[in-house]
Design an enzyme around this catalytic site. Structure first.
Site, PDB file in Angstrom:
ATOM      1  N   ASP A  20     -13.512  17.795 -33.766  1.00  0.00           N
ATOM      2  CA  ASP A  20     -12.249  18.233 -34.366  1.00  0.00           C
ATOM      3  C   ASP A  20     -11.117  17.695 -33.504  1.00  0.00           C
ATOM      4  O   ASP A  20     -10.821  18.246 -32.435  1.00  0.00           O
ATOM      5  CB  ASP A  20     -12.181  19.771 -34.430  1.00  0.00           C
ATOM      6  N   ASP A  92      -6.290  24.917 -36.516  1.00  0.00           N
ATOM      7  CA  ASP A  92      -6.242  24.371 -35.154  1.00  0.00           C
ATOM      8  C   ASP A  92      -6.858  25.300 -34.128  1.00  0.00           C
ATOM      9  O   ASP A  92      -6.264  25.571 -33.079  1.00  0.00           O
ATOM     10  CB  ASP A  92      -4.793  24.051 -34.770  1.00  0.00           C
ATOM     11  N   HIS A 135      -0.421  32.206 -30.184  1.00  0.00           N
ATOM     12  CA  HIS A 135      -0.404  31.864 -31.615  1.00  0.00           C
ATOM     13  C   HIS A 135      -1.172  32.875 -32.456  1.00  0.00           C
ATOM     14  O   HIS A 135      -1.008  32.913 -33.667  1.00  0.00           O
ATOM     15  CB  HIS A 135      -1.027  30.488 -31.853  1.00  0.00           C
TER      16      HIS A 135
HETATM   17  C1  LIG Z   1      -1.528  29.411 -26.948  1.00  0.00           C
HETATM   18  O1  LIG Z   1      -2.227  28.187 -27.004  1.00  0.00           O
HETATM   19  C2  LIG Z   1      -1.597  27.268 -26.247  1.00  0.00           C
HETATM   20  C3  LIG Z   1      -0.967  26.219 -27.111  1.00  0.00           C
HETATM   21  O2  LIG Z   1       0.294  26.642 -27.565  1.00  0.00           O
HETATM   22  O3  LIG Z   1      -0.792  25.130 -26.267  1.00  0.00           O
HETATM   23  C4  LIG Z   1      -1.886  25.883 -28.303  1.00  0.00           C
HETATM   24  C5  LIG Z   1      -1.435  24.631 -28.995  1.00  0.00           C
HETATM   25  C6  LIG Z   1      -2.166  24.428 -30.314  1.00  0.00           C
HETATM   26  C7  LIG Z   1      -1.918  23.033 -30.818  1.00  0.00           C
HETATM   27  C8  LIG Z   1      -2.528  22.842 -32.188  1.00  0.00           C
HETATM   28  N1  LIG Z   1      -2.261  21.494 -32.706  1.00  0.00           N
HETATM   29  C9  LIG Z   1      -3.022  20.490 -31.970  1.00  0.00           C
HETATM   30  C10 LIG Z   1      -2.840  19.155 -32.643  1.00  0.00           C
HETATM   31  C11 LIG Z   1      -3.472  18.083 -31.767  1.00  0.00           C
HETATM   32  N2  LIG Z   1      -2.475  17.163 -31.342  1.00  0.00           N
HETATM   33 ZN   LIG Z   2       1.236  25.093 -26.140  1.00  0.00          ZN
END
Ligand SMILES: COCC(O)(O)CCCCCNCCCN
Ligand SMILES: [Zn+2]
Length: 669
Positions: A20, A92, A135
């Protein structure tokens, strides 16, 4: 009191079991490299180690629904196919047979940290956890998060300790929508988040992550979103938001507990954030929050995916929590146009809720133009050549410099016979003053010099300054016969060094002498109720407050909105804090000032007081020793319109020389 570190390697024991691309960055190594860096830098050993524990179901249900919990509870027994199936309903995020166990440990770690701080076992601390939390929502996992660690900790602190006001600062580069949804109608929890947004083009692509989502119903004003509509944000962009938005509001809110969603994907090198702030910025962000809530600060790890900048940022944060002086940040430039536009939009959206944001009458209401900015996509951006080509991974940055704590933290020069407060060294030397110094003094202080005691403490003061220059002492306090004479002595002494830069902060009225020359070796900011005859110059800034230093909100506005930006941009190697005779500054604000100023000059702050003002020696020494300043009275009154006007006038006059003073975008000019 110490700093807690909560960590359990069990939380490294889950990972992505299938392909993923969106989730492959969330790896167990994030935790191991961070913890190992703390050990390698001797920071882990200086912390109070607090064990993790599993959260109870009741604690999880403080934020999440029964049905969501019931669903997650089944995941340990799922086959790989079932796990994939279960995961598909969320965005995600991925599940693993051991992630429920780790998610309970992550929540439990945050609560253990909360208990340690709230019971006074430690002053502050950090929980190194995964899965992260900000999140996750009441009935949904999202963005690598299963349970909302920090949101649960906020509810837990309110329920168990009766905390009336919690500030959550989310410096992760993503918007913690889960936290926003949890508290958007709750005025007892102020949620602040900056996040990469790019006009809703960046994940989680939510309209409600924009600056005009200020909270709902009773919670209106208690949700602050700062969208970054461009990547490449730097230290000066982050600091500007702290000086001109977060800190003034945080002081007005007067929290009893500060929780940090400590995500480090906002640092340089991170593939998610694509920002350019250096890891040592977190030393300053932490320092600037440490005088709130009587120092009760709990940092809980969220994101951070560059396995080099993440551990550096974690170490910078923990080292500041331990009380080590932050590094000096060099060449802080102007915040970029996009950051200024965002800052201006947020300030105008929140102006009706926070008296500290009430601008001087007559300045244009920027809301309308901000709408235009949003739709137009915000042109006019940072275009350093070459930055675009480099990917986050290719970015290079220097290792943060060593932060050495001098052997002596605080030394005092006191009038004869007085014993120094516990923890402080006393300096007294019998040497004569240098003849050149005597000559200089005669020129300016003929009358006082007839009184032989006038010179008494000056040789000791010179010794103190020399020891600070040699980094044998971090900071100091001298009670002298005449502060203006002592000030001249110190500046004469340090001024000989070619590149010396002294930030002189004079609290109270009176002539600050001729030292405030325009050669840049000193930058003097004088805060008082008097209209000083000296004209404002680039290196002499008289801040005239109607009630001088007696009015806490006016003083804090000058401290946060003027003195901090000036000081950070000037980047001194010494801070000289002078309490002028009869300054009338109220105790709480004085200690906030002494606390905050220690973020400059690697903590080399020298305080001068006049004999007869000894009452303040104890509290000043305790703050110089690293004890957090006590909270200001709540609620903080609104600043006087005259004071707002005075600060705004100075800002607009000085911002061409000192660009960190800017807090509005050009586009509305
Ligand atoms: C609290 O979790 C920490 C966080 O905010 O860093 C999570 C980020 C999810 C990012 C989801 N998209 C990823 C796309 C790949 N390029
Ligand atoms: Zn983050």
């Amino acid at each position: 009191m110490g700093t807690a570190l909560v960590y359990d390697e069990e939380m490294t024991k889950y990972k992505l079991l299938w392909v993923d691309p969106a989730c492959k960055i969330e790896v167990p190594e994030r935790l191991t490299v961070s913890y190992e860096a703390l050990v390698k830098n001797g920071l882990c050993q200086r912390c109070v180690s607090i064990p993790a524990r599993e959260a109870t179901e009741a604690e999880i249900l403080l934020v999440h629904s029964e049905e969501y919990l019931e669903g997650v509870k089944k995941t340990p027994y799922m086959t790989l196919e079932d796990l994939k199936e279960f995961t598909l309903q969320y965005g995600d995020v991925y599940f693993h047979p051991n992630i429920y166990h780790c998610a309970k440990l992550a929540v439990g770690s945050a609560l253990q940290l909360c208990d340690s701080v709230m019971t006074g076992k430690v002053r502050n601390g950090m929980a190194l956890v995964r899965p992260p939390g900000h999140h996750s929502m009441r009935s949904a996992a999202s963005g690598f998060c299963v349970f909302n660690n920090v949101a649960i900790a906020a509810r837990y602190a309110k329920q168990k300790y009766g905390v009336k006001r919690v500030l959550i600062v989310d410096w992760d580069v993503h918007h913690g929508q889960g936290v926003q949804y949890c508290f958007e109608d709750d005025p007892s929890v102020l949620y602040f988040s900056w996040h990469r947004y790019e006009h809703q083009k960046f994940w989680p692509n939510l309209r409600e992550s924009d600056y005009d989502n200020v909270g709902k119903e009773d919670g209106a004003g208690f949700n602050i979103n700062v969208p970054w509509n461009k990547v490449g944000m730097k230290n000066s962009d982050y600091l500007s938001v702290f000086f001109h938005l977060l800190l003034p509001v945080a002081y007005e809110f007067c929290p009893e507990l500060v929780l940090v969603c400590a995500g480090f994907d906002s640092a340089i090198g991170d593939p998610e954030g694509e920002m350019c702030a250096s890891p040592d910025i977190f030393a300053h962000l932490t320092h600037l929050l440490m005088n709130l809530a009587g120092g009760k600060l709990c940092a809980v790890l969220e994101g951070g995916y560059n396995l080099t900048s993440l551990p550096q940022s974690v170490c910078q944060t923990v080292q500041t929590l331990l009380g080590d002086p932050p590094t000096r940040l060099s060449d802080l430039g102007a915040p970029c146009e996009s950051a200024l536009e965002s800052l201006q939009c947020v300030r105008s959206a929140h102006r009706q809720y926070w008296s500290c944001l009430r601008q001087a009458a007559g300045l244009p209401d920027s809301h309308v133009s901000a709408k235009r900015i949003r739709s137009a996509g915000g042109e006019g951006e940072r275009t350093e050549v070459g930055e675009e080509e480099k990917s986050a991974e290719e970015q290079a940055w220097p290792e943060p410099p060593q932060r050495v704590s001098p052997p002596v933290r605080c030394a005092l020069v006191l009038p004869g016979g007085e014993a120094p407060p516990d923890g402080c060294e006393q300096i007294s030397s019998r040497e004569e003053l240098h003849p050149l110094m005597l000559t200089k003094l005669r020129e300016h202080f003929q009358s006082e010099l007839d009184n032989c005691s006038a010179l008494a403490s000056l040789p000791s003061l010179m010794t103190l300054v020399e020891k600070m220059e040699k980094n044998e002492i971090r900071n100091g306090l001298a009670v002298v016969h005449s502060v203006t004479m002592a000030m001249m002595c110190v500046l004469q002494h340090v001024g000989d060094a070619p590149s010396s830069r002294t930030l002189v902060v004079c609290v109270g009225g009176g002539s600050v002498g001729s030292h405030a020359r325009e050669d840049g070796k000193t930058l003097t900011v004088q805060i008082s109720s008097e209209d000083t005859e000296k004209p404002t110059g680039k290196f002499y800034v008289p801040v005239h407050l109607k009630k001088g230093c007696g009015d806490a909100s006016g003083f804090m506005q000058a401290l946060l909105g003027l003195l901090l930006p000036l000081g950070y941009q000037y980047n001194p190697d010494l801070v000289l804090l002078v309490q002028m005779p009869n300054a009338g500054v109220c105790g709480g604000v004085w200690q906030q000032l002494v606390g905050v100023l220690q973020g400059f000059a690697q903590g080399h702050v020298l305080v001068l007081m006049q004999e007869g003002e000894q009452a303040r020696v104890g509290p000043t020494a305790s703050t110089l020793l690293g004890d957090p300043a006590p909270p200001l009275e709540h609620p903080l009154q609104a600043p006087l319109p005259e004071d707002v006007e005075a600060v705004e006038t100075l800002r607009s006059r000085l911002q061409s020389d000192w660009s960190l003073l800017q807090n509005t975008g050009e586009s509305t000019a």
